[in-house]
Design an enzyme around this catalytic site. Sequence first.
Site, PDB file in Angstrom:
ATOM      1  N   TYR A 187     -14.752  22.175 -11.311  1.00 25.57           N
ATOM      2  CA  TYR A 187     -15.207  20.889 -11.856  1.00 25.57           C
ATOM      3  C   TYR A 187     -16.373  20.389 -10.999  1.00 25.57           C
ATOM      4  CZ  TYR A 187     -14.437  15.974 -13.333  1.00 25.57           C
ATOM      5  OH  TYR A 187     -14.555  14.708 -13.819  1.00 25.57           O
ATOM      6  N   ASP A 247      -6.600  23.107  -8.964  1.00 25.01           N
ATOM      7  CA  ASP A 247      -6.786  22.029  -9.936  1.00 25.01           C
ATOM      8  C   ASP A 247      -6.101  22.508 -11.208  1.00 25.01           C
ATOM      9  OD1 ASP A 247      -7.695  20.376 -11.999  1.00 25.01           O
ATOM     10  OD2 ASP A 247      -9.634  20.026 -11.038  1.00 25.01           O
ATOM     11  N   ARG A 265       0.817  -1.220   0.000  1.00 24.45           N
ATOM     12  CA  ARG A 265       0.000   0.000   0.000  1.00 24.45           C
ATOM     13  C   ARG A 265       0.848   1.266   0.000  1.00 24.45           C
ATOM     14  NH1 ARG A 265      -3.228  -1.094   4.289  1.00 24.45           N
ATOM     15  NH2 ARG A 265      -2.002   0.255   5.610  1.00 24.45           N
ATOM     16  N   LYS A 289      -5.886  12.782 -17.596  1.00 25.35           N
ATOM     17  CA  LYS A 289      -6.008  13.582 -18.818  1.00 25.35           C
ATOM     18  C   LYS A 289      -4.665  13.625 -19.560  1.00 25.35           C
ATOM     19  CE  LYS A 289     -10.122  14.048 -17.205  1.00 25.35           C
ATOM     20  NZ  LYS A 289     -10.620  15.110 -16.348  1.00 25.35           N
TER      21      LYS A 289
HETATM   22  C1  PLP Z   1     -11.425  14.973 -15.206  1.00 25.13           C
HETATM   23  C2  PLP Z   1     -11.150  16.078 -14.272  1.00 25.13           C
HETATM   24  C3  PLP Z   1     -10.945  15.832 -12.923  1.00 25.13           C
HETATM   25  C4  PLP Z   1     -11.109  14.474 -12.304  1.00 25.13           C
HETATM   26  O1  PLP Z   1     -10.248  13.516 -12.772  1.00 25.13           O
HETATM   27  P1  PLP Z   1     -10.665  11.957 -12.772  1.00 25.13           P
HETATM   28  O2  PLP Z   1      -9.390  11.272 -12.965  1.00 25.13           O
HETATM   29  O3  PLP Z   1     -11.645  11.802 -13.890  1.00 25.13           O
HETATM   30  O4  PLP Z   1     -11.305  11.672 -11.439  1.00 25.13           O
HETATM   31  C5  PLP Z   1     -10.628  16.901 -12.109  1.00 25.13           C
HETATM   32  N1  PLP Z   1     -10.531  18.142 -12.599  1.00 25.13           N
HETATM   33  C6  PLP Z   1     -10.748  18.417 -13.892  1.00 25.13           C
HETATM   34  C7  PLP Z   1     -10.610  19.823 -14.364  1.00 25.13           C
HETATM   35  C8  PLP Z   1     -11.060  17.404 -14.772  1.00 25.13           C
HETATM   36  O5  PLP Z   1     -11.303  17.687 -16.058  1.00 25.13           O
END
Ligand code: PLP
Length: 418
Positions: free
Chosen positions: A136, A208, A82, A233
């Site tokens: 988001y 973010d 872990r 992403k």
């Molecule tokens: C997709 C996304 C997330 C979350 O990511 P996941 O891996 O899908 O949980 C957070 N912030 C933004 C701006 C996103 O586009």
Amino acid sequence: MGPRSRHAQSDRRGMSGKDDDRKPLTKLAQAGRKAEWTGMPGQPGGIVSPPVWRASTILYDDVAHLRRAAGSSTHERLFYGRKGTPTAWSLADALTEMEPGAAGTMLFPSGVAAIACGLMAVLRPGDQLLMTDSAYDPTRNFCEQILKPFGVETVYYDPTVGAGIAGLLTERTRAIFLESPGSLTFEVQDVPAIVAVAKEKGIVTLIDNTWATPLFFPALGHGVDISILACTKYIVGHSDVMIGSVTASEAWFPKVRQTAYLFGQMTSPDDAWLTSRGLRTLGVRLKQHQESALAIARWLNEQPDVARVLHPALPDCPGHELWARDFSGSSGLFSFILKGGDETARAALIDGLAHFGIGYSWGGFESLALPVDPARYRSATTWEAEGPSVRLHIGLEDPADLIADLDAGLARFRAARG
Ligand SMILES: *Cc1c(COP(=O)(O)O)cnc(C)c1O
């Protein structure tokens, strides 16, 4: 550099501290490749990339060693599955190296898990959190459905507030969460102005940073305390892994690390390995995403059926001058607003596209089109538009094909709008 570490570029650690003068693209190629993760003890040479180390149990020589391991820091030490293995440590180290001013990175099974842990690491019952109104949607849901019942109040603010954030602070304000640009509406925030206010009051800032990645906006270098990525992403880049990261400053990393451990958060070594593979090509991919997306955004901006294009690198996007001041590039995600028309006319545009997939997420090599309705996710501001909105992720296809596809789509939209 001695012969022992020639294959392990990341051992040139003297360079990754204050006097690290390597450019970001060089770091992308070298980061996270320590000798002990790429070679074998007592043997010269080593492989290029740390392999997949799969593990749950770690075996000890004797009870004394077992006790010693449990009693000392288990960070980047084999202890139990872990706590990770060199595969994840290598990725985490590489992400840390991409953020000047960072002390460390923790990995999570998704971007949302990373956001949740970042917030849990800094907030306590009775605190108030300032959250950008462009956040988001699942971030907002976490605030309302988890933080609120635990006694943390979230107050949403206009993403364009800048230094005006000072007027929203109360005795209870503990943290400010930013997302710049917002991933539906693309307002660029005045990060340095907000950070300056926060620092003066001892308030922690989180961002973010998924859209820009540390390559186009090194957030900690701009004074933010905690930078969060949905690595799902652009870092992964191939639409086949879910993973998130939280990178933090010296002051906050121990707290983030402990919170992640307590929640039992980790990523599979296979996913970490695929993510490291994606990271190596982030520079060339983003360069192409940027170039193609800009060409398409500029083309859309001239179409009579398009009311507005929301792309930070276009002069009429809110916060464009902040983007030009603070960012070194733009990625492949932006939105446009249609002139008039309804849901049906928008669907006519999207449904017939040949080169765009219809689906959530973004950051992969493939283009995507998504109907978006930003007004649904607002509370501190109102979202008004001349017609329905479409969000595009521009992939690595030839932009000429994508433009022809969108051109035909706009013709379908016109026909359906009447
Ligand atoms: C997709 C996304 C997330 C979350 O990511 P996941 O891996 O899908 O949980 C957070 N912030 C933004 C701006 C996103 O586009």
